[in-house]
Design an enzyme around this catalytic site. Structure first.
Site, PDB file in Angstrom:
ATOM      1  N   SER A  11       0.840  -1.189   0.000  1.00 35.59           N
ATOM      2  CA  SER A  11       0.000   0.000   0.000  1.00 35.59           C
ATOM      3  C   SER A  11       0.875   1.239   0.000  1.00 35.59           C
ATOM      4  O   SER A  11       2.103   1.165   0.120  1.00 35.59           O
ATOM      5  CB  SER A  11      -0.918   0.006   1.223  1.00 35.59           C
ATOM      6  OG  SER A  11      -0.160   0.266   2.396  1.00 35.59           O
ATOM      7  N   LYS A  12       0.214   2.390  -0.106  1.00 34.23           N
ATOM      8  CA  LYS A  12       0.924   3.661  -0.107  1.00 34.23           C
ATOM      9  C   LYS A  12       1.576   3.950   1.236  1.00 34.23           C
ATOM     10  O   LYS A  12       2.395   4.862   1.349  1.00 34.23           O
ATOM     11  CB  LYS A  12      -0.048   4.780  -0.494  1.00 34.23           C
ATOM     12  CG  LYS A  12      -0.568   4.638  -1.923  1.00 34.23           C
ATOM     13  CD  LYS A  12      -1.659   5.636  -2.251  1.00 34.23           C
ATOM     14  CE  LYS A  12      -2.172   5.424  -3.664  1.00 34.23           C
ATOM     15  NZ  LYS A  12      -3.280   6.321  -4.030  1.00 34.23           N
TER      16      LYS A  12
END
Length: 321
Positions: free
Chosen positions: A251-252
């Site tokens: 994920s970011k």
């Protein structure tokens, strides 16, 4: 007919290597086919989107060697390429659906929706299916509720099965009612992802949608919208997601594997591209390659588990310089 693909990121954070893999696969698909590649910025959620991230992701894609034939900085006949500037098209689509009797106002609050958490689940990202509490309200009941709350608008799913072939996952079948009626415009005025992406892909003539496997279960809803709006649906392919060694989806929040971090660490883009190509099974071992060198080797993603694991060994190779 010329094939047209796209990459449509949300500018709510920095691109990570999972985003890069999806963008790369979509770009390679079109470049190998001699098609056209579109970049669209999906900033319909204005509260989460940031112009700075939109600019950063374009810089990151160009750093990788991924260019686009239409989109921001380039222009094109389907402009604008930012969803926040295309809301009039979504309003037109809602009007068409309203005229066809496919929408109804929903006055349910978040607490009411949370109370149905034990109901069968629909989309993985949305939890329980909506049981149609507001679908059969009388005109008088709607008027009474409207005096207290601004409604959302829900789309009525068809009762028949929705079938499609996914180039990665294979044949897919889903009963429309199993996904339940869904919101196409929120009470605060924001249009839904499902509506916006359907309208935009059709308006931009997209023939091939290649995206992450997390969006596979949203496809039947979009197919129902294509059908209701009288639009031709594209072909779909949902590629596996990248996960870390423990099986968690990248994920970011994994700042070490954002493209910005890799660029800052002076990791050559060819090194990242080689790692991604090896993960996908397009090359036998990781080696530095340019995006254009990968065009002839692009093909089906090879995975037995349905996901691509970024092992510690591969992470070390990627960042070794």
């Amino acid at each position: 007919m010329t094939r047209r693909g796209r990459f449509a990121p949300t500018p709510s954070g920095l691109l990570h290597i999972g985003n890069a893999f999806t963008a790369l696969a979509a770009w390679l698909q079109m470049r190998q086919a001699g098609g056209e590649f579109v970049l669209r910025i999906e900033d319909i959620d204005k509260a989460r989107s940031r112009p700075a991230y939109a600019e950063q992701l374009q810089d990151d894609l160009l750093w990788l060697g991924i260019d686009w034939d239409e989109g921001p900085r380039v222009g094109g006949p389907c402009a604008p390429y930012e969803q926040s500037r295309r809301e009039s098209l979504y309003e037109e689509a809602l009007e068409q659906l309203q005229q066809a009797g496919r929408l109804y106002p929903c006055y349910c609050s978040r607490s009411e929706l949370a109370a149905i958490g034990s109901a069968p689940h629909g989309l993985a990202s949305e939890g329980a299916t909506y049981p149609g509490l507001c679908r059969s309200l009388s005109p008088a009941e709607r008027q009474a509720r409207a005096a207290k709350k601004t409604p959302a608008l829900r789309f009525i799913m068809p009762p028949h099965e929705l079938r499609f072939y996914d180039a990665v996952a294979g044949p897919q079948t889903c009963a429309g009612e199993a996904l339940s009626d869904f919101v196409v415009k929120r009470a605060d005025g924001m249009f839904s992802y499902q509506l916006a992406v359907t309208v935009d892909d059709a308006a931009m003539g997209i023939t091939d949608v290649l995206r992450g496997a997390d969006l596979l279960d949203s496809t039947p809803r979009q197919l129902a919208l294509y059908e209701a709006l009288g639009l031709r649906a594209p072909d779909f392919a949902h590629v596996p997601l990248l996960v870390d060694a423990s099986g968690r989806r990248l994920s970011k929040r994994d700042s070490a594997l954002t493209l910005a971090a890799l660029r800052s660490a002076q990791v050559p883009p060819e090194r990242l591209l080689g790692a991604l190509a090896h993960l996908a099974g397009w090359i036998d071992r990781p080696e530095p390659l340019t995006a254009r060198e990968l065009i002839p080797v692009f093909g089906p993603v090879r995975t037995a588990s349905g996901r691509l694991t970024v092992s510690e060994q591969l992470r070390h190779w990627l960042t070794a310089g």
